[in-house]
Design an enzyme around this catalytic site. Structure first.
Site, PDB file in Angstrom:
ATOM      1  N   GLU A  42       7.046   7.011  -9.727  1.00 42.38           N
ATOM      2  CA  GLU A  42       5.623   6.651  -9.606  1.00 42.38           C
ATOM      3  C   GLU A  42       4.882   7.596  -8.662  1.00 42.38           C
ATOM      4  O   GLU A  42       3.731   7.954  -8.906  1.00 42.38           O
ATOM      5  CB  GLU A  42       5.475   5.232  -9.043  1.00 42.38           C
ATOM      6  CG  GLU A  42       5.917   4.144  -9.988  1.00 42.38           C
ATOM      7  CD  GLU A  42       5.649   2.758  -9.406  1.00 42.38           C
ATOM      8  OE1 GLU A  42       4.651   2.559  -8.692  1.00 42.38           O
ATOM      9  OE2 GLU A  42       6.461   1.854  -9.657  1.00 42.38           O
ATOM     10  N   HIS A  51       2.160   1.037 -13.970  1.00 46.15           N
ATOM     11  CA  HIS A  51       3.037  -0.098 -14.240  1.00 46.15           C
ATOM     12  C   HIS A  51       4.483   0.374 -14.076  1.00 46.15           C
ATOM     13  O   HIS A  51       4.847   1.443 -14.584  1.00 46.15           O
ATOM     14  CB  HIS A  51       2.799  -0.621 -15.664  1.00 46.15           C
ATOM     15  CG  HIS A  51       3.659  -1.792 -15.972  1.00 46.15           C
ATOM     16  ND1 HIS A  51       3.438  -3.032 -15.420  1.00 46.15           N
ATOM     17  CD2 HIS A  51       4.776  -1.899 -16.745  1.00 46.15           C
ATOM     18  CE1 HIS A  51       4.388  -3.862 -15.839  1.00 46.15           C
ATOM     19  NE2 HIS A  51       5.207  -3.200 -16.646  1.00 46.15           N
ATOM     20  N   ASP A 100      -1.795  -4.419 -18.907  1.00 44.63           N
ATOM     21  CA  ASP A 100      -0.945  -3.233 -19.157  1.00 44.63           C
ATOM     22  C   ASP A 100      -1.098  -2.679 -20.577  1.00 44.63           C
ATOM     23  O   ASP A 100      -0.138  -2.209 -21.173  1.00 44.63           O
ATOM     24  CB  ASP A 100       0.549  -3.579 -18.925  1.00 44.63           C
ATOM     25  CG  ASP A 100       0.786  -4.198 -17.557  1.00 44.63           C
ATOM     26  OD1 ASP A 100       0.184  -3.738 -16.589  1.00 44.63           O
ATOM     27  OD2 ASP A 100       1.596  -5.148 -17.478  1.00 44.63           O
ATOM     28  N   GLY A 132       0.777  -1.238   0.000  1.00 40.20           N
ATOM     29  CA  GLY A 132       0.000   0.000   0.000  1.00 40.20           C
ATOM     30  C   GLY A 132       0.809   1.288   0.000  1.00 40.20           C
ATOM     31  O   GLY A 132       0.298   2.342   0.376  1.00 40.20           O
ATOM     32  N   ASN A 140      -4.224   2.336 -13.727  1.00 40.43           N
ATOM     33  CA  ASN A 140      -3.189   1.495 -13.131  1.00 40.43           C
ATOM     34  C   ASN A 140      -1.840   2.179 -13.343  1.00 40.43           C
ATOM     35  O   ASN A 140      -1.686   2.990 -14.249  1.00 40.43           O
ATOM     36  CB  ASN A 140      -3.171   0.112 -13.800  1.00 40.43           C
ATOM     37  CG  ASN A 140      -2.166  -0.815 -13.146  1.00 40.43           C
ATOM     38  OD1 ASN A 140      -2.041  -0.868 -11.919  1.00 40.43           O
ATOM     39  ND2 ASN A 140      -1.420  -1.553 -13.947  1.00 40.43           N
ATOM     40  N   LYS A 200      -4.778  -8.540  -9.071  1.00 38.56           N
ATOM     41  CA  LYS A 200      -5.806  -9.414  -9.667  1.00 38.56           C
ATOM     42  C   LYS A 200      -6.281  -8.848 -10.997  1.00 38.56           C
ATOM     43  O   LYS A 200      -6.363  -7.620 -11.162  1.00 38.56           O
ATOM     44  CB  LYS A 200      -7.007  -9.550  -8.716  1.00 38.56           C
ATOM     45  CG  LYS A 200      -6.661 -10.171  -7.386  1.00 38.56           C
ATOM     46  CD  LYS A 200      -6.338 -11.637  -7.542  1.00 38.56           C
ATOM     47  CE  LYS A 200      -5.824 -12.201  -6.247  1.00 38.56           C
ATOM     48  NZ  LYS A 200      -5.094 -13.459  -6.420  1.00 38.56           N
TER      49      LYS A 200
HETATM   50  C1  GRF Z   1       4.703  -0.836  -7.772  1.00 35.73           C
HETATM   51  O1  GRF Z   1       5.611  -1.697  -8.406  1.00 35.73           O
HETATM   52  C2  GRF Z   1       3.700  -0.381  -8.791  1.00 35.73           C
HETATM   53  O2  GRF Z   1       4.281  -0.081 -10.013  1.00 35.73           O
HETATM   54  C3  GRF Z   1       2.809  -1.565  -8.877  1.00 35.73           C
HETATM   55  O3  GRF Z   1       2.678  -1.976  -7.508  1.00 35.73           O
HETATM   56  C4  GRF Z   1       3.854  -1.622  -6.812  1.00 35.73           C
HETATM   57  C5  GRF Z   1       3.515  -0.823  -5.580  1.00 35.73           C
HETATM   58  O4  GRF Z   1       2.746  -1.579  -4.716  1.00 35.73           O
HETATM   59  N1  GRF Z   1       1.575  -1.254  -9.527  1.00 35.73           N
HETATM   60  P1  GRF Z   1       2.350  -0.995  -3.276  1.00 35.73           P
HETATM   61  O5  GRF Z   1       1.677   0.325  -3.483  1.00 35.73           O
HETATM   62  O6  GRF Z   1       3.624  -0.839  -2.497  1.00 35.73           O
HETATM   63  O7  GRF Z   1       1.435  -2.023  -2.663  1.00 35.73           O
END
Ligand code: GRF
Length: 216
Positions: A180, A110, A151, A15, A108, A94
């Site tokens: 990100e 990626h 993706d 999270g 999303n 999922k």
């Molecule tokens: C990152 O690699 C992101 O690109 C992917 O999930 C990861 C982050 O997960 N979609 P979280 O937010 O730490 O659970």
């Protein structure tokens, strides 16, 4: 005042992405209100951030449903009930069937520059390991709408980072994750500001209007 978009955030694990969104909404730099957090696992540690921020939680685990279709329906029903405008997948692992009323309303992120290093099996550290194994000199992250292929949906924005010879999976992951943390809120903010339109698979971003020149 800028309208806030109502979001559901889908998580499966730590999270960190959810936490970044919560922090930005609290700081007032992201015009979004997180109305619901959906987790694919009751043991996802990221649930703590939803609890701390007093955001309603739904835990919907795949094994509790007979089919992929019923699982997806339960998630989108929860999002409709929470009256959200958009859904942000945040480390959600999922696969979902996207119903028509959520076309171009599920996002999303990626951890690579699509269409490279993406698709089924490319998630988390596997992505960075493949980038290093290939010897790519640039990687990054991609925020995109979700469609019925992994993706694959329209790309909203991408941020590139350099890949160094000394990189490990962990160091590349750190650098990409920093990107990100900027890219995802930026994309959501563009939606909040109603500056995004989708034509086919092309996402168009309306530039900010020039400030009016006042003559004295
Ligand atoms: C990152 O690699 C992101 O690109 C992917 O999930 C990861 C982050 O997960 N979609 P979280 O937010 O730490 O659970």
């Amino acid at each position: 005042m800028q309208k806030k978009i109502k979001l559901a955030v889908l998580i499966s694990g730590t999270g960190r992405t959810l936490k970044n969104m919560i922090d930005r909404t609290k700081a007032g730099t992201l015009d979004a209100e997180i109305k619901l957090v959906v987790s694919s696992s009751s043991s996802a540690s990221g649930l703590q951030y939803a609890e701390e921020a007093v955001i309603p939680i739904e835990i919907l685990e795949r094994p509790a449903f007979k089919s992929q279709g019923e699982f997806s329906t339960a998630i989108f029903d929860a999002c409709r009930k929470a009256e959200v405008d958009y859904i942000a997948m945040a480390g959600y692992i999922k696969f979902l069937d996207i119903p028509d009323d959520f076309t171009n309303r599920v996002l999303n992120i990626h951890p690579a520059l699509v269409p490279a290093f993406c698709g089924k099996g490319y998630y988390g550290d596997h992505v960075h390991a493949k980038v290093l194994e290939y010897g790519a000199k640039i990687s990054g992250c991609s925020v995109h709408f979700v469609d019925q292929k992994y993706d694959n949906g329209p790309v909203i924005l991408q941020k590139a980072v350099e890949v160094f010879e000394t990189d490990t999976v962990a160091s590349l992951n750190d650098r990409v994750f920093k990107a990100e943390c900027e890219a995802y809120p930026e994309a959501i903010q563009l939606i909040a500001e109603e500056r995004i339109s989708v034509v086919g698979r092309i996402v168009k971003i309306t530039p900010l209007t020039e400030p009016r020149v006042v003559e004295f």
